[in-house]
Design a protein around this motif. Structure first.
Motif, PDB file in Angstrom:
ATOM      1  N   GLU A 233      57.452  58.597 -12.468  1.00  9.41           N
ATOM      2  CA  GLU A 233      57.746  57.612 -11.410  1.00  9.41           C
ATOM      3  C   GLU A 233      56.899  57.935 -10.186  1.00  9.41           C
TER       4      GLU A 233
ATOM      5  N   ALA B  83      62.907  55.678 -12.468  1.00  4.16           N
ATOM      6  CA  ALA B  83      63.526  57.014 -12.446  1.00  4.16           C
ATOM      7  C   ALA B  83      65.042  56.907 -12.323  1.00  4.16           C
ATOM      8  N   GLY B  84      65.516  55.862 -11.660  1.00 10.37           N
ATOM      9  CA  GLY B  84      66.959  55.673 -11.528  1.00 10.37           C
ATOM     10  C   GLY B  84      67.634  55.368 -12.842  1.00 10.37           C
TER      11      GLY B  84
ATOM     12  N   LYS C  38      66.723  58.762 -15.335  1.00 12.19           N
ATOM     13  CA  LYS C  38      66.712  59.886 -14.393  1.00 12.19           C
ATOM     14  C   LYS C  38      66.742  61.249 -15.063  1.00 12.19           C
TER      15      LYS C  38
ATOM     16  N   CYS D  22      62.659  61.537 -16.252  1.00 12.52           N
ATOM     17  CA  CYS D  22      61.516  61.113 -15.433  1.00 12.52           C
ATOM     18  C   CYS D  22      61.012  62.221 -14.515  1.00 12.52           C
TER      19      CYS D  22
ATOM     20  N   TYR E   9      58.301  63.069 -11.196  1.00 15.16           N
ATOM     21  CA  TYR E   9      57.832  62.367 -10.008  1.00 15.16           C
ATOM     22  C   TYR E   9      56.418  62.817  -9.647  1.00 15.16           C
TER      23      TYR E   9
END
Length: 234
Positions: free
Chosen positions: A38, A47-48, A51, A54, A56
Motif C-alpha cells: 500500500e 491495506a485496511g 491489513k 499488506c 507499506y
C-alpha cells in the motif's frame, strides 16, 4: 522472473483500489507467494481490507524520502509484488525508477515491471494513460484496464485514432475489468471485507454470493489474458 505489478490510474475514483484488491485475492486463491504493498497514505483502503498481509511504502519527490520505496524492489527479488499506487504519484514513481535505473537493474536482478492502468474511459483518464505510456515507452509494458463498472461503452476509445496508435505501437494489452453489483460492492466496502469473506457472507444471500463469485471469475479471466502471470502461477 518476479514482477512488480504497479496498479495505477493517476486520478482518484477510477477503481484502482478495487482492481488491486481483486488482484490480491487472485494471488491468494491461486496460492502464489507474493507481497501486497500500500502506498496511498491519504486513503489506505487496500491495506485496511488486507491489513494482515499488506506492507507499506512511500513514493516521494523529496530526495530525503526517496529511499522509502526501495523496499518494493528488494521484496521483488524473491516474489511478485502488487503495488497500490496513490493518485497523482506518476512523477514520483517515474523519478524513483529513472534515478535508480531500476529497469536496467531489474534485468540483472531478475525483476520485471508491469503497469496496470485503470481507466474510466473519460478524456482525462485516457490522457493520463497516454502520458504514462509515453513516459516509459517500451521499457515498461502497460495494460489498459477498462473499468466496466464506471463505463460500459468503450466505442469512443475503439475509434480514437491516437489511443489506438499508442496501443498498436507499444503492443498494449487491453482487458475489461467487470462490474461488481452495487449492493455487494457497498457492503464489501462498508465492512472492509476481503473477497474471501464476501463469498461466504450470508447477508448477501445465495444469489448475492454467486454474483461475487461470478465477478471474481470474470476478473481472474481478464488478468490471465495478459499472459505475464504464467510463470508466477507455475
Amino acid at each position: 522472473m518476479p514482477t512488480i505489478h504497479l496498479v495505477d490510474g493517476e486520478k482518484g475514483g477510477v477503481g484502482k483500489s478495487l482492481v488491486t484488491r481483486t488482484m490480491i485475492q487472485y494471488f491468494l486463491d491461486k496460492k502464489i507467494p507474493f507481497v501486497p504493498v500500500e502506498t496511498d497514505r491519504s486513503n489506505p483502503d487496500v491495506a485496511g481490507v488486507y491489513k494482515g498481509i499488506c506492507q507499506y511504502a512511500v513514493f516521494s519527490e523529496n530526495e530525503r524520502q526517496a529511499d522509502k520505496a526501495d523496499r518494493i524492489f528488494e521484496m521483488a527479488t524473491s516474489k511478485p509484488v502488487v503495488v497500490n499506487l496513490a493518485a497523482q504519484s506518476h512523477r514520483a514513481v517515474f523519478d524513483w525508477i529513472e534515478r535508480n535505473q531500476l529497469i536496467e537493474l531489474g534485468n540483472s536482478e531478475g525483476v520485471t515491471f508491469c503497469k496496470w492502468f485503470v481507466s474510466t474511459g473519460g478524456y482525462d483518464s485516457l490522457n493520463l494513460f497516454g502520458q504514462s505510456v509515453n513516459s516509459y515507452g517500451e521499457k515498461m509494458p502497460h495494460i489498459l484496464v477498462r473499468n466496466l463498472g464506471l463505463c460500459d461503452d468503450w466505442e469512443h476509445v475503439d475509434l480514437d485514432m491516437n489511443i489506438q496508435k499508442l496501443i498498436k505501437k507499444y503492443k498494449i494489452i487491453v482487458i475489461d475489468f467487470p462490474k461488481l453489483a452495487y449492493k455487494e460492492r457497498n457492503i464489501i466496502d462498508q465492512n472492509r471485507m476481503t473477497f474471501a469473506e464476501a463469498r461466504e457472507n450470508k447477508e448477501f444471500g445465495i444469489i448475492g454470493r454467486q454474483r461475487v463469485v461470478n465477478f471474481l471469475k470474470l476478473a481472474y479471466g481478464a488478468f490471465e489474458k495478459v499472459g505475464i502471470w504464467d510463470e508466477e502461477v507455475k
